[in-house]
Design an enzyme around this catalytic site. Structure first.
Site, PDB file in Angstrom:
ATOM      1  CD  GLU A 256      -2.693   1.350   2.477  1.00  0.00           C
ATOM      2  OE1 GLU A 256      -3.253   2.441   2.728  1.00  0.00           O
ATOM      3  OE2 GLU A 256      -2.824   0.338   3.184  1.00  0.00           O
ATOM      4  CE  LYS A 388      -4.180 -17.996  13.210  1.00  0.00           C
ATOM      5  NZ  LYS A 388      -3.733 -18.549  14.488  1.00  0.00           N
ATOM      6  CG  ASP A 464      -0.709 -16.576  12.448  1.00  0.00           C
ATOM      7  OD1 ASP A 464      -1.117 -16.208  11.325  1.00  0.00           O
ATOM      8  OD2 ASP A 464      -1.179 -17.554  13.052  1.00  0.00           O
ATOM      9  CG  HIS A 562      -4.286   7.288  -0.378  1.00  0.00           C
ATOM     10  ND1 HIS A 562      -4.187   5.925  -0.296  1.00  0.00           N
ATOM     11  CD2 HIS A 562      -4.162   7.750   0.895  1.00  0.00           C
ATOM     12  CE1 HIS A 562      -4.026   5.564   0.967  1.00  0.00           C
ATOM     13  NE2 HIS A 562      -4.019   6.662   1.711  1.00  0.00           N
TER      14      HIS A 562
END
Length: 574
Positions: A256, A388, A464, A562
């Site tokens: 990004e 998660k 992770d 952006h």
């Protein structure tokens, strides 16, 4: 799934793949053996020499005892004793040659075998490595092979020119793709063959997926199964981040645009304002199994037993046997009918700790099973952990490392570096991060983009990435201080799940990023301090990212930045 490193297994000659001829297992070899030359059957010969050995040993020991009693020198031998000595030597030579050599060879081969579970594989897959495989016959029509014979067909250790034969065998399903590493003994070559077989079977090109430049041995049995290459993610550096009086260059792996630049601007604003301060106020990984009883009363009885302080010490001893770093802290129970959820919390040293806490929980469940034989263990994870996935229990009770990080940004820094005003930032934070998130029904999402920074740092340091979900739980607070001139900003993150050992942290690139932060591996002097420091760095980086993005939004610069840094002009369809 239990994935372990398996021994390299040689295969049968590749010519049999082309011809379709079945092969006999190596242990059924019909070649002439030395034992065929014996005058008697082998079992009779062995029995004869065994009998001879023990008989002459008894005779000689008996004779030597008589000589010692009568004062006769032991080296003085009569004819019968001489014959006995010769028979003893002959039997020893035979027995040593028959049994000893095989034992030594098996001992040496075991010592050189780099495997954990050799016995898992069929002995039919082993052949003599000294036999030179015959040349591969090309362009021979494949014969139909009965299903019963296909399981016995495998090929010899491949040389480089045999890759085509192996690829065809994988495509046709005669060699399982998952077994290439164990059969070839070369992880990189296995990845190449698997990738090529996938391209042929799918008809899709994988030309842009690189293969070279990666150590495939390092992921075998640990990080990834059936690899076909690796992806490339750029790594940028934000900083220096001045945190608790120390400077850190923060690695961020992201695709990004603007993310690293924005975080870097936030780090600059914090640095020139005197730095940030972080405090880790909780450190406990959790696992919550679910068990079931015949009645809710019995479930409640176990709840009372587990939560009784008198029983906690016993359960701690049982739990802590799982690791020298695991230390049980508490057990929180919840009942749903006749089902009981027990949330175990423990410290895990420098490891993220999921495996460690799971082993400890299993120990306790085995112990409780003896005390409560009517307890039915439904699962070692009952989602009350919660791993998660967004969950209120993590937001309230915390999971992993709980950190708060704060900084006071000077008024002139807000104006010159961040290009905005203190009052504007405070108002935007209230309406966006607090009120807006509440209107959306957010759970742990009272922030601008904490997950952006958490994900980027996690990818760079081998964490992770799926645990970004709960690790990004964050509430960002802003307040005008010092008579409204300066800005006090803080982030509170109750469930940062990180480790500096295990998993992806041992990969070369991720290990280098951990080394850059000074938290590579385990801290032997103060176990757990490296993982705790990494958690505070994550929180400090989030603080910088929140500060910069909120400033860009309040100043109306978000879209402009952006459009400048986060747009691709490349036509990916070509």
């Amino acid at each position: 799934m239990d994935v372990r490193r398996r021994p390299v297994k040689p295969l049968y000659p590749s010519e049999h793949i082309s011809s379709g001829e079945p092969l006999k297992p190596h242990n059924q070899d019909s070649s002439v053996k030395a034992s065929d030359a014996l005058p008697l059957p082998l079992y009779l010969t062995n029995g004869l020499f065994f009998t001879m050995f023990f008989s002459v040993m008894y005779f000689l020991l008996h004779r030597w005892r008589e000589k010692i009693r009568n004062g006769i020198p032991l080296h003085v031998l009569n004819f019968s004793e001489l014959v006995a000595m010769v028979s003893l030597i002959a039997s020893v030579i035979y027995l040593l040659g028959f049994f000893g050599i095989g034992f030594v060879q098996s001992f040496v081969s075991k010592g050189n075998n780099d495997s954990w579970d050799v016995e898992d594989e069929s002995p039919e897959q082993f052949i003599d490595r000294t036999v030179t495989p015959p040349p591969v016959r090309r362009n021979i029509p494949m014969k139909s092979v009965p299903v019963a014979e296909k399981t016995a067909q495998i090929i010899t250790p491949f040389s480089s020119e045999d890759d085509e034969v192996v690829i065809k065998s994988v495509v046709e399903g005669r060699i399982p793709s998952y077994s290439l590493e164990s059969k070839l003994g070369d992880c990189k070559r296995a990845a190449f063959i698997r990738k090529e077989a996938l391209q042929r079977s799918s008809g899709k090109s994988l030309e842009g997926l690189p293969l070279d430049g990666f150590d495939y041995e390092s992921i075998l049995g640990q990080c990834c199964e059936m690899p076909i290459g690796y992806i490339q993610i750029p790594v940028g550096i934000a900083g220096p981040l001045l945190l608790n009086g120390k400077e850190f260059s923060v690695p961020m792996a992201t695709t990004e645009g603007c993310l690293v630049a924005s975080t870097n601007r936030g780090c600059k604003a914090i640095y020139v304002s005197g730095g940030a301060t972080s405090v880790l106020f909780r450190d406990a990984m959790t696992r919550a199994p679910v068990v079931r009883f015949g009645s809710a009363k019995r479930a409640a009885e176990l709840k009372f037993f587990v939560e009784d302080p008198m029983n906690f010490e016993t359960l701690s001893v049982v739990f802590n046997k799982s690791s020298r770093f695991a230390r049980l802290q508490n057990i929180q129970c919840a009942i749903a009918g006749k089902n009981l959820y027990m949330r175990f919390s423990c410290s895990t040293g420098d490891a993220m700790g999921m495996n460690m806490v799971s082993k400890g929980v299993q120990n306790v469940l085995d112990y409780l099973q003896n005390e409560y034989p009517d307890m039915d263990i439904i699962g070692i994870s009952g989602n009350y952990c919660s791993d998660k996935k967004p969950a209120a229990v993590n937001w309230i009770e915390g999971r992993g490392k709980s950190v708060v990080c704060e900084a006071i940004i000077k008024e002139d820094v807000v104006k010159k570096v961040l290009k905005t005003e203190v009052a504007t930032l405070v108002e935007l934070n209230m309406l966006k991060n607090l009120t807006g998130s509440a209107m959306a029904g957010a759970l742990g999402g009272f922030n601008a983009h904490a997950s952006n920074i958490v994900s980027a740092v996690y990818l760079a340091t081998g964490q992770d990435p799926a645990q970004n979900i709960e690790s990004s739980h964050c509430i960002t607070m802003m307040e005008a201080v010092n008579d409204g001139k300066d800005l006090h900003i803080s982030v509170t993150m109750p469930s940062i799940e990180v480790g500096t050992v295990g998993g992806g942290t041992q990969l070369a690139s991720q290990s280098a990023c951990l080394n850059l932060l000074g938290v590579k591996g385990a801290n032997r002097e103060a176990p757990g301090s490296n993982a705790r420091l990494l958690a505070t760095i994550v929180a400090g980086s989030v603080l910088a990212g929140e500060l910069s993005l909120m400033s860009a939004i309040s100043a109306g610069q978000l879209v402009k930045s952006h459009m400048k840094y986060n747009r691709s002009c490349k036509d990916v369809t070509k």
